[in-house]
Design a protein around this motif. Structure first.
Motif, PDB file in Angstrom:
ATOM      1  N   SER A  41       0.810  -1.220   0.000  1.00  0.00           N
ATOM      2  CA  SER A  41       0.000   0.000   0.000  1.00  0.00           C
ATOM      3  C   SER A  41       0.844   1.271   0.000  1.00  0.00           C
ATOM      4  N   ARG A  42       2.104   1.170   0.375  1.00  0.00           N
ATOM      5  CA  ARG A  42       2.971   2.352   0.424  1.00  0.00           C
ATOM      6  C   ARG A  42       3.691   2.619  -0.901  1.00  0.00           C
ATOM      7  N   ILE A  43       3.551   1.705  -1.843  1.00  0.00           N
ATOM      8  CA  ILE A  43       4.259   1.845  -3.120  1.00  0.00           C
ATOM      9  C   ILE A  43       3.371   2.583  -4.119  1.00  0.00           C
ATOM     10  N   ARG A  44       3.882   3.657  -4.675  1.00  0.00           N
ATOM     11  CA  ARG A  44       3.101   4.420  -5.639  1.00  0.00           C
ATOM     12  C   ARG A  44       2.983   3.685  -6.975  1.00  0.00           C
ATOM     13  N   ALA A  45       4.047   3.042  -7.381  1.00  0.00           N
ATOM     14  CA  ALA A  45       3.980   2.326  -8.659  1.00  0.00           C
ATOM     15  C   ALA A  45       5.177   1.408  -8.811  1.00  0.00           C
ATOM     16  N   ILE A  46       4.988   0.401  -9.638  1.00  0.00           N
ATOM     17  CA  ILE A  46       6.063  -0.462 -10.108  1.00  0.00           C
ATOM     18  C   ILE A  46       6.384  -0.053 -11.539  1.00  0.00           C
ATOM     19  N   GLY A  47       7.652   0.167 -11.827  1.00  0.00           N
ATOM     20  CA  GLY A  47       8.095   0.371 -13.204  1.00  0.00           C
ATOM     21  C   GLY A  47       8.694  -0.928 -13.707  1.00  0.00           C
ATOM     22  N   SER A  48       7.992  -1.606 -14.595  1.00  0.00           N
ATOM     23  CA  SER A  48       8.443  -2.905 -15.095  1.00  0.00           C
ATOM     24  C   SER A  48       8.966  -2.768 -16.514  1.00  0.00           C
ATOM     25  N   HIS A  49      10.245  -3.020 -16.687  1.00  0.00           N
ATOM     26  CA  HIS A  49      10.830  -2.969 -18.029  1.00  0.00           C
ATOM     27  C   HIS A  49      10.321  -4.110 -18.890  1.00  0.00           C
ATOM     28  N   GLY A  68       5.426   4.753 -21.744  1.00  0.00           N
ATOM     29  CA  GLY A  68       4.741   3.626 -21.122  1.00  0.00           C
ATOM     30  C   GLY A  68       3.248   3.787 -20.951  1.00  0.00           C
ATOM     31  N   GLY A  69       2.645   2.706 -20.506  1.00  0.00           N
ATOM     32  CA  GLY A  69       1.227   2.687 -20.176  1.00  0.00           C
ATOM     33  C   GLY A  69       1.046   2.470 -18.683  1.00  0.00           C
ATOM     34  N   ILE A  70      -0.045   2.977 -18.140  1.00  0.00           N
ATOM     35  CA  ILE A  70      -0.329   2.883 -16.699  1.00  0.00           C
ATOM     36  C   ILE A  70      -1.437   1.853 -16.488  1.00  0.00           C
ATOM     37  N   TYR A  71      -1.158   0.892 -15.634  1.00  0.00           N
ATOM     38  CA  TYR A  71      -2.107  -0.175 -15.298  1.00  0.00           C
ATOM     39  C   TYR A  71      -2.466  -0.004 -13.820  1.00  0.00           C
ATOM     40  N   PRO A  72      -3.585   0.650 -13.532  1.00  0.00           N
ATOM     41  CA  PRO A  72      -3.878   1.023 -12.141  1.00  0.00           C
ATOM     42  C   PRO A  72      -4.150  -0.186 -11.245  1.00  0.00           C
ATOM     43  N   LYS A  73      -3.862   0.003  -9.968  1.00  0.00           N
ATOM     44  CA  LYS A  73      -4.211  -1.021  -8.992  1.00  0.00           C
ATOM     45  C   LYS A  73      -5.721  -1.068  -8.842  1.00  0.00           C
ATOM     46  N   ASN A  74      -6.232  -2.183  -8.396  1.00  0.00           N
ATOM     47  CA  ASN A  74      -7.654  -2.342  -8.156  1.00  0.00           C
ATOM     48  C   ASN A  74      -8.069  -1.467  -6.968  1.00  0.00           C
ATOM     49  N   GLN A  75      -9.064  -0.629  -7.180  1.00  0.00           N
ATOM     50  CA  GLN A  75      -9.502   0.288  -6.140  1.00  0.00           C
ATOM     51  C   GLN A  75     -10.538  -0.335  -5.196  1.00  0.00           C
ATOM     52  N   GLY A  76     -10.812  -1.618  -5.357  1.00  0.00           N
ATOM     53  CA  GLY A  76     -11.719  -2.301  -4.417  1.00  0.00           C
ATOM     54  C   GLY A  76     -13.148  -2.310  -4.824  1.00  0.00           C
ATOM     55  N   PHE A  77     -13.454  -1.974  -6.099  1.00  0.00           N
ATOM     56  CA  PHE A  77     -14.842  -2.000  -6.528  1.00  0.00           C
ATOM     57  C   PHE A  77     -15.098  -3.243  -7.380  1.00  0.00           C
TER      58      PHE A  77
END
Length: 376
Positions: free
Chosen positions: A90-98, A367-376
């Motif tokens: 929960s503390r990680i803003r994002a993963i940058g995956s090459h 790059g493209g952004i793949y958001p985390k699931n917001q719980g809905f």
């Protein structure tokens, strides 16, 4: 948009020697490397990846399977890193995956690059927003899609007092030229780094690499072979330019070795080490002749024989690892940290490429952004 905080970078390069995972913190005054981890590829998957990386075709089923399996391993690398660091997702803003590069062909009539490791799977498995597929937007803007790390090199290693070159020796070697004045930053792939040496070591010694260059040191450079290798047109091309193991691979080497069937294996290894040293040195002397110091990262920084040969050819310019300066980062983690930083650039709407390096028409958000699931 402010996006200071924790980021994870995931990197598997052309050497395919494992997934490097790096946790960094970003803040207005700089970048800090907090925790690192190396996650090995399962042997069966590594074999499939190596088989595909030197081919120009792949079945759709094979592509889909290894894309998913790679994503599972990238996910595990990120989760293991967090567990080891004691930091919740929960503390990680994002993963940058090459991702894992299968094919890089930016100079063809139809330019493209292909990195696999489905970011949707990584986002679902980790519960963290993922930024991925960094290279294709630069290619869409007319660039080479590589190298992308120079923008990070500029942020981390630029000095107002010294003209620096950052030399990354992974499977492919590349340089970033950082003038003290801060202008005219350039960079490009110089050619093979470790890829040919590692491949020959696997074939001839059944070892993944030549630790410290000890095997190469037992051999002697074969001048006709070295000259044959140096005749490749890539080395004479002017930057911007980039390459990969779809070009410099064992098939490329074997085609040239057929002229010299009696060369001892360790002499071939010595000649391949010399190829890397010569092409890197020529690139630096030709394009950054006023360099004050060279900082080396990537696995090649641990090859003592290669570092000795580079120092000899580049003397009197000092050659040292990237952690040899204040604020530097260990050579093993520069690229992974770079893709964590590039994820931050994307989330803040900032460009991540340097057009003067890649040849793109203009700066672009990568790059493209793949958001985390917001719980809905």
């Amino acid at each position: 948009m402010a996006a200071e905080g924790y980021y994870i970078g995931l990197m598997s390069g052309t050497s395919m020697d494992g997934i490097d995972a790096a946790l960094i913190s970003t803040h207005p005054t700089g970048i800090r490397l907090l925790h690192t981890l190396s996650h090995p590829w399962p042997a069966a998957l590594e074999q499939r990846l190596r088989a595909q990386a030197s081919r120009a075709s792949c079945t759709l089923q094979e592509y889909g399977e290894i894309d998913h399996l790679c994503a599972q391993q990238f996910s595990q690398a990120a989760l293991s890193l967090l567990d080891s660091a004691g930091i919740p997702a929960s503390r990680i803003r994002a993963i940058g995956s090459h991702g894992q590069t299968l094919y890089h062909h930016p100079s063809s009539v139809v330019p493209f690059t292909l990195q696999i490791g489905d970011p949707s799977v990584i986002a679902e498995n980790t519960g963290i927003t993922v930024v991925a597929d960094f290279r294709r937007r630069d290619i869409a803007a007319g660039g080479q899609g590589a190298p992308l790390v120079p923008a990070f090199h500029q942020a981390l290693f630029h000095s107002p007092e010294k003209n620096r070159v950052i030399l990354n020796i992974g499977g492919i070697a590349n340089i970033t030229v950082l003038p003290a004045a801060g202008d005219c930053i350039t960079g490009f792939d110089t050619g093979p780094g470790n890829c040919l040496m590692d491949g020959w070591c696997r074939k001839s010694q059944n070892q993944p690499y030549d630790a410290s260059g000890e095997w190469a040191a037992q051999g002697n450079v074969h001048p006709p072979l070295l000259q044959s290798l140096l005749q490749d047109d890539y080395f004479r091309q002017s930057p911007p330019k980039s390459t990969g193991t779809e070009y410099f691979n064992q098939e490329w080497l074997e085609a040239r070795l057929r002229q010299y069937p009696e060369i001892p294996d360790h002499d071939v290894q010595a000649s391949l080490l010399a190829l890397t040293a010569v092409t890197v040195s020529q690139a630096i002397l030709n394009w950054a002749g006023d360099t004050d110091e060279i900082l080396v990262c990537g696995g090649g920084a641990h090859n003592r024989q290669l570092m000795t040969e580079l120092s000899r050819r580049l003397s009197p310019i000092p050659v040292a690892p990237t952690d040899n300066i204040a604020g530097g980062i260990s050579p093993d983690w520069v690229e992974a940290a770079a893709f964590a930083w590039l994820a931050k650039q994307t989330l803040t709407g900032a460009p991540g490429n340097l057009p003067e390096v890649t040849g793109a028409r203009h700066p672009v958000i990568l790059g493209g952004i793949y958001p985390k699931n917001q719980g809905f």
